[in-house]
Write a protein that holds these residues in place. Structure first.
Motif, PDB file in Angstrom:
ATOM      1  N   SER A   1       0.848  -1.185   0.000  1.00  0.00           N
ATOM      2  CA  SER A   1       0.000   0.000   0.000  1.00  0.00           C
ATOM      3  C   SER A   1       0.885   1.237   0.000  1.00  0.00           C
TER       4      SER A   1
ATOM      5  N   ASP B   1     -10.099  -1.822  11.800  1.00  0.00           N
ATOM      6  CA  ASP B   1     -11.162  -1.397  10.885  1.00  0.00           C
ATOM      7  C   ASP B   1     -11.280  -2.394   9.739  1.00  0.00           C
ATOM      8  N   LYS B   2     -12.274  -3.258   9.829  1.00  0.00           N
ATOM      9  CA  LYS B   2     -12.456  -4.326   8.855  1.00  0.00           C
ATOM     10  C   LYS B   2     -12.629  -3.780   7.430  1.00  0.00           C
ATOM     11  N   GLU B   3     -13.444  -2.762   7.260  1.00  0.00           N
ATOM     12  CA  GLU B   3     -13.682  -2.207   5.924  1.00  0.00           C
ATOM     13  C   GLU B   3     -12.415  -1.616   5.325  1.00  0.00           C
ATOM     14  N   GLN B   4     -11.649  -0.937   6.145  1.00  0.00           N
ATOM     15  CA  GLN B   4     -10.402  -0.358   5.659  1.00  0.00           C
ATOM     16  C   GLN B   4      -9.445  -1.478   5.234  1.00  0.00           C
TER      17      GLN B   4
ATOM     18  N   GLU C   1     -10.220  -4.485   4.214  1.00  0.00           N
ATOM     19  CA  GLU C   1     -10.740  -5.070   2.976  1.00  0.00           C
ATOM     20  C   GLU C   1     -10.370  -4.199   1.771  1.00  0.00           C
ATOM     21  N   ASP C   2     -10.511  -2.883   1.923  1.00  0.00           N
ATOM     22  CA  ASP C   2     -10.154  -1.960   0.838  1.00  0.00           C
ATOM     23  C   ASP C   2      -8.667  -2.067   0.500  1.00  0.00           C
ATOM     24  N   TYR C   3      -7.846  -2.099   1.519  1.00  0.00           N
ATOM     25  CA  TYR C   3      -6.400  -2.238   1.318  1.00  0.00           C
ATOM     26  C   TYR C   3      -6.091  -3.535   0.573  1.00  0.00           C
TER      27      TYR C   3
ATOM     28  N   ILE D   1      -7.985  -5.358  -1.388  1.00  0.00           N
ATOM     29  CA  ILE D   1      -8.444  -5.304  -2.782  1.00  0.00           C
ATOM     30  C   ILE D   1      -7.480  -4.493  -3.637  1.00  0.00           C
ATOM     31  N   LEU D   2      -7.122  -3.304  -3.166  1.00  0.00           N
ATOM     32  CA  LEU D   2      -6.239  -2.436  -3.946  1.00  0.00           C
ATOM     33  C   LEU D   2      -4.855  -3.044  -4.158  1.00  0.00           C
TER      34      LEU D   2
ATOM     35  N   ASN E   1      -4.940  -6.360  -6.269  1.00  0.00           N
ATOM     36  CA  ASN E   1      -5.177  -6.084  -7.690  1.00  0.00           C
ATOM     37  C   ASN E   1      -3.932  -5.525  -8.373  1.00  0.00           C
TER      38      ASN E   1
END
Length: 107
Positions: free
Chosen positions: A35, A62-65, A67-69, A71-72, A75
């Motif tokens: 990241s 922070d689960k959502e954060q 998950e975003d990390y 994915i980015l 990918n």
């Protein structure tokens, strides 16, 4: 003419063996991605096999954060691994192809 055909078949078989060897070698080529802030790091092979994931403890809150990390970063790593994989295999395939007019646009 028949000799040319046998020579071409032999060259195609040799190219196929080189492609298989390249695929095996790509299992050892590692692609590292992280990241922008270095809190998440992943390593894939050029064959797109995930080898490691390192997550900073601060992302676990922070689960959502997280998950975003994931994915980015995954990918980006997959994109880089795919590029290396395709470039290497295309080079081997092009090297071993017989000189057939018009075929160069496919590689």
């Amino acid at each position: 003419m028949f000799g040319d055909m046998m020579n071409m078949m032999g060259k195609l078989k040799e190219t196929q063996q080189k492609i298989e060897a390249t695929k095996q070698r790509l299992h050892t080529v590692l692609i590292d991605e992280q990241s922008h802030d270095g809190l998440l790091k992943v390593t894939l092979t050029a064959n797109r096999t995930l080898k490691s994931v390192t997550i900073d403890d601060s992302l676990l809150a922070d689960k959502e954060q997280l998950e975003d990390y994931l994915i980015l970063v995954l990918n980006k790593a997959i994109e880089r691994a795919s590029s290396v994989n395709e470039t290497e295999l295309a080079a081997v395939a092009k090297e071993g192809m017989p000189n057939i007019p018009g075929m160069d646009k496919f590689f």
